[in-house]
Design an enzyme around this catalytic site. Sequence first.
Site, short mmCIF file in Angstrom:
data_model
loop_
_atom_site.label_atom_id
_atom_site.label_comp_id
_atom_site.label_asym_id
_atom_site.label_seq_id
_atom_site.Cartn_x
_atom_site.Cartn_y
_atom_site.Cartn_z
N ASP A 1 -10.11 -11.29 7.03
CA ASP A 1 -9.54 -9.96 7.18
C ASP A 1 -10.52 -8.86 7.60
O ASP A 1 -10.14 -7.96 8.33
CB ASP A 1 -8.87 -9.55 5.87
N ARG B 1 1.78 -12.28 -2.05
CA ARG B 1 0.37 -12.49 -1.71
C ARG B 1 -0.29 -13.52 -2.62
O ARG B 1 0.11 -13.73 -3.76
CB ARG B 1 -0.39 -11.17 -1.86
N SER C 1 -1.53 -6.43 9.03
CA SER C 1 -0.94 -7.36 8.08
C SER C 1 0.35 -7.96 8.65
O SER C 1 1.19 -7.25 9.18
CB SER C 1 -0.64 -6.63 6.77
N ARG D 1 0.83 -1.20 0.00
CA ARG D 1 0.00 0.00 0.00
C ARG D 1 0.87 1.26 0.00
O ARG D 1 2.00 1.26 0.47
CB ARG D 1 -0.91 0.01 1.22
N HIS E 1 -11.19 -4.78 11.46
CA HIS E 1 -10.06 -5.35 10.73
C HIS E 1 -9.65 -6.62 11.46
O HIS E 1 -8.75 -6.62 12.29
CB HIS E 1 -8.91 -4.35 10.68
N LYS F 1 -3.35 -13.07 11.26
CA LYS F 1 -4.82 -13.22 11.19
C LYS F 1 -5.23 -14.36 10.28
O LYS F 1 -6.01 -15.23 10.65
CB LYS F 1 -5.48 -11.92 10.70
N THR F 2 -4.71 -14.32 9.05
CA THR F 2 -5.09 -15.33 8.07
C THR F 2 -4.64 -16.72 8.51
O THR F 2 -5.41 -17.69 8.46
CB THR F 2 -4.50 -14.99 6.70
N LYS G 1 -8.46 -2.65 0.18
CA LYS G 1 -8.47 -1.80 1.36
C LYS G 1 -9.31 -0.55 1.17
O LYS G 1 -9.83 0.01 2.15
CB LYS G 1 -7.03 -1.43 1.74
#
Length: 528
Positions: free
Chosen positions: A254, A319, A235, A56, A217, A239-240, A198
């Site tokens: 997410d 990714r 990130s 980003r 989030h 989490k994933t 996002k």
Amino acid sequence: MKTVGIDNGLSTLLYGSNANVQLSVPQLVEKVLERKEGTLSATGAVLATTGKYTGRSPKDKFIVQDEISKDKVDWGKVNQPISEDVFDALYNKVVHYLENKDEIFIFKGFAGADEKYRLPIQVINEFAWHNLFAHQLFIRPTEEEVATHEAGFSIISAPTFKADPSIDKTNSEAFILVSFKKRIILIGGTEYAGEMKKSIFSIMNYLLPENGILPMHCSANVGREGDVALFFGLSGTGKTTLSADPNRKLIGDDEHGWSNTGVFNIEGGCYAKCIGLSQEKEPQIFDSIRFGSVLENVVLNENSRIPDYDDSSLTENTRAAYPLQAMNNIVDPSVAGHPTTIIFLTADATGVLPPISKLSKEQAMFHFLSGYTSKLAGTERGITSPQATFSTCFGSPFLPLPATTYAEMLGKKIDEHNVQVFLVNTGWTGGEYGVGNRMKLSYTRSMVQAALEGELTNAEFQPDPYFGVNVPLHVTGVPDEVLQPKKTWTSEAEYDKKARELAEKFKQNFTKFQHVPNNILALGGPTV
């Protein structure tokens, strides 16, 4: 150059002779290969690279300041204002640019799995692989829904159109512009697909609170008994990985909303970080990367086309984008009841936070507002090694409204549903970054399992001397000394020094919040 109005320009793109509308996954894959936008990997996934923008670009994101947004948005470094005139001028340029392309690609779908609160969206792309990304990340409509689809928000993405900062009033060639009045997100100058994902999340963070829904989030999953767990974190904090549990069904990885009836996924897919990915460690993610998936900045073997997930030569932020339905252990549709457990994930680069601790209501509010973690390499442009940061609500780059709006909503829901909250450090142990080691994933999984399955409900705890959080003395599958970070350091004096430094950073960071009850800091913050 003839100037077009916002509505007319959008209609021109949607109904132009160069528009490919709602192509199927095989059709989009064919387009990607035909146009030489990407390569087919041995897994069947399409691989694309994004040039210099591999994460980003937050300094290039702006919100139009108009009569709708001016008194509502929390303006500042995150939510930078631009004028309507600047937006309109750049919008017209991008529309003309896309009009002259041989082909553009349009996806119509939704954000929000709960039909009562979902937002109809459309994504207009210069690249076929970006449209494939949108198809896999957002919620795909039925044929009947496509026929009656009316977009509530539109993304227009032209990666090869580069802004001129001296003329277009941007900070660089890249730009991500949001107009809540015109309901348009304008993206250019960057090929990083995550900007689309996002941007929609930011829109939902603006719209959902109006309906009493907390946007979050976080990832979410549900156990065999219907118990729902939320995993908050930026990130790279896990989490994933941690929500993809073979013993629990995935709701989403997410972004979620929490309504009066429970939680729902905002997306229809996963955008998994895959540096170091292996079938042994993360089988659900590994096996989901197949035909129709998008690999971003992953390096392929030149001959076999097998992905090398250990190769970070392009970026650490490699990714994989794939639909939830690629996984065999999901909740479909992605809607569930109220959470019973919340886990805040942090990647502490100093190595002083306990690997797991139980939080009181005040501590939960303090750590939610603090959102402490480390920015990991590649998640943003220019980040090459972990940097300590405080990201409010574990997602400040995506919050258009004041942080207290979201924090107050979370506090009420914790009270209403008697939710247990834990802080889990997936960062460093035995020393700070460069000295210690990253916490073993097997240990983290054991700690999370203990929290979710009730092992810690009546466990023996000891308050952390610096942060006051309650640290369990025993967790099945984890050596006792790992639970006490000081015991893993070779120098206790160095640990004490770093712990005091971090505690002071927490306190200093919290001074930026206005109108927060005094007991949140007094009862929830560091004890030194």
